[in-house]
Scaffold this motif. Structure first.
Motif, PDB file in Angstrom:
ATOM      1  N   PHE A 197       0.843  -1.188   0.000  1.00 62.24           N
ATOM      2  CA  PHE A 197       0.000   0.000   0.000  1.00 62.24           C
ATOM      3  C   PHE A 197       0.883   1.244   0.000  1.00 62.24           C
ATOM      4  CE2 PHE A 197      -2.452  -3.216   2.441  1.00 62.24           C
ATOM      5  CZ  PHE A 197      -3.517  -3.360   1.564  1.00 62.24           C
ATOM      6  N   LYS A 198       0.611   2.130  -0.962  1.00 59.29           N
ATOM      7  CA  LYS A 198       1.333   3.387  -1.063  1.00 59.29           C
ATOM      8  C   LYS A 198       0.342   4.532  -1.021  1.00 59.29           C
ATOM      9  CE  LYS A 198       5.059   1.452  -3.923  1.00 59.29           C
ATOM     10  NZ  LYS A 198       5.787   1.564  -5.213  1.00 59.29           N
ATOM     11  N   SER A 245     -11.878  -7.699   9.257  1.00 57.65           N
ATOM     12  CA  SER A 245     -10.624  -8.460   9.247  1.00 57.65           C
ATOM     13  C   SER A 245      -9.829  -8.294   7.953  1.00 57.65           C
ATOM     14  CB  SER A 245     -10.900  -9.948   9.492  1.00 57.65           C
ATOM     15  OG  SER A 245     -11.736 -10.477   8.483  1.00 57.65           O
ATOM     16  N   ASN A 246     -10.443  -7.757   6.921  1.00 56.26           N
ATOM     17  CA  ASN A 246      -9.717  -7.475   5.679  1.00 56.26           C
ATOM     18  C   ASN A 246      -9.341  -6.000   5.554  1.00 56.26           C
ATOM     19  OD1 ASN A 246      -9.351  -9.953   4.217  1.00 56.26           O
ATOM     20  ND2 ASN A 246     -11.562 -10.038   3.987  1.00 56.26           N
ATOM     21  N   ILE A 247      -9.378  -5.289   6.678  1.00 58.10           N
ATOM     22  CA  ILE A 247      -9.073  -3.868   6.675  1.00 58.10           C
ATOM     23  C   ILE A 247      -7.835  -3.606   7.547  1.00 58.10           C
ATOM     24  CG2 ILE A 247      -9.918  -1.559   7.211  1.00 58.10           C
ATOM     25  CD1 ILE A 247     -11.422  -2.951   4.958  1.00 58.10           C
ATOM     26  N   ILE A 248      -6.908  -2.805   7.019  1.00 54.05           N
ATOM     27  CA  ILE A 248      -5.723  -2.374   7.756  1.00 54.05           C
ATOM     28  C   ILE A 248      -5.897  -0.917   8.153  1.00 54.05           C
ATOM     29  CG2 ILE A 248      -3.244  -1.915   7.614  1.00 54.05           C
ATOM     30  CD1 ILE A 248      -3.808  -4.839   7.716  1.00 54.05           C
ATOM     31  N   LEU A 249      -5.613  -0.618   9.414  1.00 51.55           N
ATOM     32  CA  LEU A 249      -5.619   0.745   9.931  1.00 51.55           C
ATOM     33  C   LEU A 249      -4.175   1.192  10.105  1.00 51.55           C
ATOM     34  CD1 LEU A 249      -6.970   3.218  11.353  1.00 51.55           C
ATOM     35  CD2 LEU A 249      -6.954   1.832  13.457  1.00 51.55           C
ATOM     36  N   SER A 250      -3.853   2.400   9.648  1.00 47.00           N
ATOM     37  CA  SER A 250      -2.476   2.874   9.744  1.00 47.00           C
ATOM     38  C   SER A 250      -2.418   4.322  10.219  1.00 47.00           C
ATOM     39  CB  SER A 250      -1.762   2.756   8.394  1.00 47.00           C
ATOM     40  OG  SER A 250      -2.353   3.622   7.435  1.00 47.00           O
ATOM     41  N   SER A 264       0.545   7.712  10.528  1.00 52.54           N
ATOM     42  CA  SER A 264       1.794   8.126   9.898  1.00 52.54           C
ATOM     43  C   SER A 264       2.270   9.486  10.405  1.00 52.54           C
ATOM     44  CB  SER A 264       1.605   8.198   8.378  1.00 52.54           C
ATOM     45  OG  SER A 264       2.682   8.838   7.739  1.00 52.54           O
ATOM     46  N   TYR A 265       3.543   9.746  10.175  1.00 58.40           N
ATOM     47  CA  TYR A 265       4.129  11.045  10.481  1.00 58.40           C
ATOM     48  C   TYR A 265       3.640  12.127   9.517  1.00 58.40           C
ATOM     49  CZ  TYR A 265       7.359   9.810  14.226  1.00 58.40           C
ATOM     50  OH  TYR A 265       7.893   9.447  15.436  1.00 58.40           O
ATOM     51  N   ASP A 266       2.832  11.789   8.527  1.00 57.19           N
ATOM     52  CA  ASP A 266       2.228  12.806   7.667  1.00 57.19           C
ATOM     53  C   ASP A 266       0.939  13.367   8.281  1.00 57.19           C
ATOM     54  OD1 ASP A 266       0.273  10.875   7.255  1.00 57.19           O
ATOM     55  OD2 ASP A 266       0.768  10.515   5.159  1.00 57.19           O
ATOM     56  N   ASN A 267       0.708  13.050   9.579  1.00 59.43           N
ATOM     57  CA  ASN A 267      -0.429  13.538  10.375  1.00 59.43           C
ATOM     58  C   ASN A 267      -1.752  12.858  10.046  1.00 59.43           C
ATOM     59  OD1 ASN A 267       1.603  15.338  11.017  1.00 59.43           O
ATOM     60  ND2 ASN A 267       0.470  17.186  10.454  1.00 59.43           N
ATOM     61  N   SER A 268      -1.738  11.812   9.248  1.00 61.00           N
ATOM     62  CA  SER A 268      -2.989  11.194   8.819  1.00 61.00           C
ATOM     63  C   SER A 268      -3.149   9.776   9.354  1.00 61.00           C
ATOM     64  CB  SER A 268      -3.083  11.164   7.289  1.00 61.00           C
ATOM     65  OG  SER A 268      -2.224  10.180   6.748  1.00 61.00           O
ATOM     66  N   ILE A 269      -4.424   9.354   9.404  1.00 60.02           N
ATOM     67  CA  ILE A 269      -4.801   7.966   9.679  1.00 60.02           C
ATOM     68  C   ILE A 269      -5.525   7.476   8.436  1.00 60.02           C
ATOM     69  CG2 ILE A 269      -6.095   6.404  11.179  1.00 60.02           C
ATOM     70  CD1 ILE A 269      -5.760   9.812  12.488  1.00 60.02           C
ATOM     71  N   ARG A 270      -5.260   6.235   8.041  1.00 63.37           N
ATOM     72  CA  ARG A 270      -5.876   5.721   6.820  1.00 63.37           C
ATOM     73  C   ARG A 270      -6.367   4.291   7.020  1.00 63.37           C
ATOM     74  NH1 ARG A 270      -3.070   8.935   1.934  1.00 63.37           N
ATOM     75  NH2 ARG A 270      -2.040  10.538   3.174  1.00 63.37           N
ATOM     76  N   LEU A 271      -7.382   3.939   6.235  1.00 60.43           N
ATOM     77  CA  LEU A 271      -7.902   2.577   6.190  1.00 60.43           C
ATOM     78  C   LEU A 271      -7.651   2.011   4.796  1.00 60.43           C
ATOM     79  CD1 LEU A 271     -11.312   2.955   8.063  1.00 60.43           C
ATOM     80  CD2 LEU A 271      -9.331   1.668   8.872  1.00 60.43           C
ATOM     81  N   TRP A 272      -7.219   0.734   4.754  1.00 62.49           N
ATOM     82  CA  TRP A 272      -6.855   0.084   3.494  1.00 62.49           C
ATOM     83  C   TRP A 272      -7.596  -1.242   3.382  1.00 62.49           C
ATOM     84  CZ3 TRP A 272      -3.072   3.041   0.962  1.00 62.49           C
ATOM     85  CH2 TRP A 272      -2.394   3.969   1.760  1.00 62.49           C
ATOM     86  N   ASP A 273      -8.080  -1.545   2.176  1.00 65.31           N
ATOM     87  CA  ASP A 273      -8.776  -2.800   1.913  1.00 65.31           C
ATOM     88  C   ASP A 273      -7.778  -3.801   1.335  1.00 65.31           C
ATOM     89  OD1 ASP A 273     -10.318  -4.915   0.794  1.00 65.31           O
ATOM     90  OD2 ASP A 273     -12.052  -3.597   0.693  1.00 65.31           O
ATOM     91  N   ARG A 325      -8.309  -6.772   0.134  1.00 66.68           N
ATOM     92  CA  ARG A 325      -8.795  -7.476  -1.045  1.00 66.68           C
ATOM     93  C   ARG A 325      -8.603  -6.676  -2.334  1.00 66.68           C
ATOM     94  NH1 ARG A 325     -14.286  -8.126   2.145  1.00 66.68           N
ATOM     95  NH2 ARG A 325     -13.559  -6.004   2.543  1.00 66.68           N
ATOM     96  N   SER A 326      -8.820  -5.370  -2.258  1.00 73.36           N
ATOM     97  CA  SER A 326      -8.691  -4.535  -3.457  1.00 73.36           C
ATOM     98  C   SER A 326      -7.339  -3.845  -3.548  1.00 73.36           C
ATOM     99  CB  SER A 326      -9.792  -3.468  -3.466  1.00 73.36           C
ATOM    100  OG  SER A 326      -9.615  -2.550  -2.394  1.00 73.36           O
ATOM    101  N   SER A 327      -6.543  -3.917  -2.459  1.00 72.97           N
ATOM    102  CA  SER A 327      -5.244  -3.236  -2.386  1.00 72.97           C
ATOM    103  C   SER A 327      -5.389  -1.727  -2.558  1.00 72.97           C
ATOM    104  CB  SER A 327      -4.278  -3.795  -3.442  1.00 72.97           C
ATOM    105  OG  SER A 327      -4.015  -5.155  -3.198  1.00 72.97           O
ATOM    106  N   GLN A 328      -6.511  -1.180  -2.072  1.00 76.42           N
ATOM    107  CA  GLN A 328      -6.772   0.247  -2.221  1.00 76.42           C
ATOM    108  C   GLN A 328      -7.003   0.916  -0.873  1.00 76.42           C
ATOM    109  OE1 GLN A 328      -6.764   1.909  -5.248  1.00 76.42           O
ATOM    110  NE2 GLN A 328      -6.092  -0.059  -6.109  1.00 76.42           N
ATOM    111  N   GLN A 329      -6.654   2.195  -0.804  1.00 80.23           N
ATOM    112  CA  GLN A 329      -7.038   3.014   0.344  1.00 80.23           C
ATOM    113  C   GLN A 329      -8.527   3.294   0.260  1.00 80.23           C
ATOM    114  OE1 GLN A 329      -4.777   6.695   1.318  1.00 80.23           O
ATOM    115  NE2 GLN A 329      -6.771   7.691   1.310  1.00 80.23           N
ATOM    116  N   ILE A 330      -9.230   3.183   1.384  1.00 84.15           N
ATOM    117  CA  ILE A 330     -10.670   3.409   1.357  1.00 84.15           C
ATOM    118  C   ILE A 330     -11.106   4.627   2.166  1.00 84.15           C
ATOM    119  CG2 ILE A 330     -11.317   1.035   0.807  1.00 84.15           C
ATOM    120  CD1 ILE A 330     -11.727   0.488   3.729  1.00 84.15           C
TER     121      ILE A 330
END
Length: 214
Positions: free
Chosen positions: A79-80, A97-102, A104-113, A115-120
């Motif tokens: 994931f980029k 269970s198929n979602i990643i929470l992240s 970062s030092y860029d001040n953001s929080i993101r959710l990633w799928d 299965r689709s390899s996409q940020q949601i």
């Protein structure tokens, strides 16, 4: 990244691919594609991602998040999107269970799928680097009783709660007064005097203090 046998203290697998320092890792909950298993446990039928169903997620100063098959050590997803290093990664559970929470030092929080390899989704109201993220046990107006709230801690000791359905911030609290960053978060249940489970949040700062909120 290395996977170790606790009993023998031997390295079992090595996962190579990141181009810089690895700052955080998490291991997935067990996934199973047996329909009877999910019917018996009232869970959705989620496909197994590689090998025996276990995967590892890692975040790095190379600004990427990677998913690895534990059995084959192969990289499954990358994931980029974060603009600076990733400080914290977490797998969801049950329907998440198929979602990643992240964070970062860029001040953001993101959710990633996965299965689709996409940020949601992205959450951008922190004004300083995010050091820690966690799936909250709080439930906001959800008839299924499943958590739809995430939590994040940042430099400056701000802890924020977010509704993942709308990307809206629910509220924010001030962390430790004597610290300069909330570097770890953990939710737990504690029985009160009426023998009812209360949800508490434990968090720690750079300067060594640990506090409980809730």
């Amino acid at each position: 990244i290395r996977l170790w046998d606790v009993e023998t203290s031997k390295s079992l697998h090595v996962f190579d691919g990141h181009e810089d320092f690895i700052l955080c890792v998490d291991i997935s909950p067990l996934q199973n594609n047996n329909k009877n298993y999910y019917n018996n446990n009232k869970m959705n039928n989620i496909g197994v991602i590689g090998g025996n169903g276990y995967t590892i997620c890692s975040g790095s100063t190379d600004k990427t998040i990677r998913i690895w098959d534990i059995e084959t050590t192969k990289e499954l997803n990358i994931f980029k999107g974060h603009e600076r290093q990733i400080s914290s990664v977490k797998y969801g559970s049950n329907e998440l269970s198929n979602i990643i929470l992240s964070g970062s030092y860029d001040n953001s929080i993101r959710l990633w799928d996965i299965r689709s390899s996409q940020q949601i989704q992205a959450f951008n109201k922190h004004t300083a680097p995010v050091l820690s993220v966690e799936y909250s046990q709080f439930v906001i107006k959800n008839i299924n009783g499943s958590s739809n709230v995430i939590c994040s801690g940042s430099i400056g000791n701000t802890i924020r709660f977010w509704d993942i359905r709308s990307s809206n911030q629910l509220y924010a609290i001030k962390g430790n007064d004597d610290g300069d960053g909330t570097i770890c978060l953990k939710f737990f249940r504690l029985k009160n005097k009426d023998n009812v489970n209360d949800i508490k949040l434990c968090y720690g700062s750079y300067k060594g203090s640990i506090r409980i909120w809730g």
